[in-house]
Enzyme design. Structure first.
Site, PDB file in Angstrom:
ATOM      1  CB  CYS A 102      -0.906  -0.041   1.231  1.00  0.00           C
ATOM      2  SG  CYS A 102      -1.802   1.476   1.560  1.00  0.00           S
ATOM      3  CB  CYS A 105       0.531   1.679   4.133  1.00  0.00           C
ATOM      4  SG  CYS A 105      -1.209   1.198   4.126  1.00  0.00           S
TER       5      CYS A 105
END
Length: 180
Positions: A102, A105
């Protein structure tokens, strides 16, 4: 009409800043995932799994990687008390639900590392990999990552989804976790 436009703009920003969909729905091939693990940023290197060795811990100002067993021991034992939140930690915490693949993230990881150092001794910052700890992600209904749980020492946790800037995280820390 203006309020509708503002609301739509806000929701668009939230949607664009998070990895939409279920945390496991957009998994890449195993080779891509293993490559992304090898390409982690310097901040990700600061994230340590707590064990019986002398690895950095939350008291050292590090972000701590949690497994389900550690979560049940340090944060909330939902197997014993599934219906009512009962925080068992010794200080407020942030729980970062993330995945290695991600991008948002990865943008949040260095911010969390800075905040762990800045608020060392006052709060603990944990990370939970949703690909490895699917049961935790499912229990908390994690549908989008990054998702942050802000858990005060007393009271219910608050949740945010999507990447935010450092100032926003600091505001939540002072107002929700440290109640200043």
């Amino acid at each position: 009409m203006k309020n509708t436009f503002v609301a739509l703009a806000f929701l668009s920003v939230i949607w664009l800043s998070s990895c939409g969909g279920a945390a496991t729905a957009e998994k890449k091939s195993d080779s891509t995932v293993s490559n992304s693990v090898n390409d982690q940023s310097a901040a990700d290197a600061e994230v340590q799994t707590v064990s019986n060795t002398s690895l950095p811990t939350a008291s050292d100002g590090a972000v701590v990687q949690l497994t389900k067993a550690m979560f049940l021991e340090k944060v909330y034992n939902y197997e014993k008390n599934p219906k009512e939140w009962a925080f068992i930690g010794d200080k407020p915490c942030i729980i970062d639900f993330y995945a290695d693949w991600c991008r948002p993230c990865k943008m949040v990881a260095p911010i969390m590392a800075e905040l762990a150092e800045k608020y060392k001794g006052q709060i603990t910052i944990y990370k939970i990999n949703t690909d490895q700890e699917r049961e935790l992600a499912q229990f908390f209904g994690i549908n989008s990552i990054p998702t942050m749980f802000f858990c005060p020492a007393k009271g219910d946790p608050q949740m945010t989804q999507g990447a935010m800037d450092k100032d926003t995280y600091e505001k939540i820390i002072t107002e929700v976790l440290l109640k200043k």
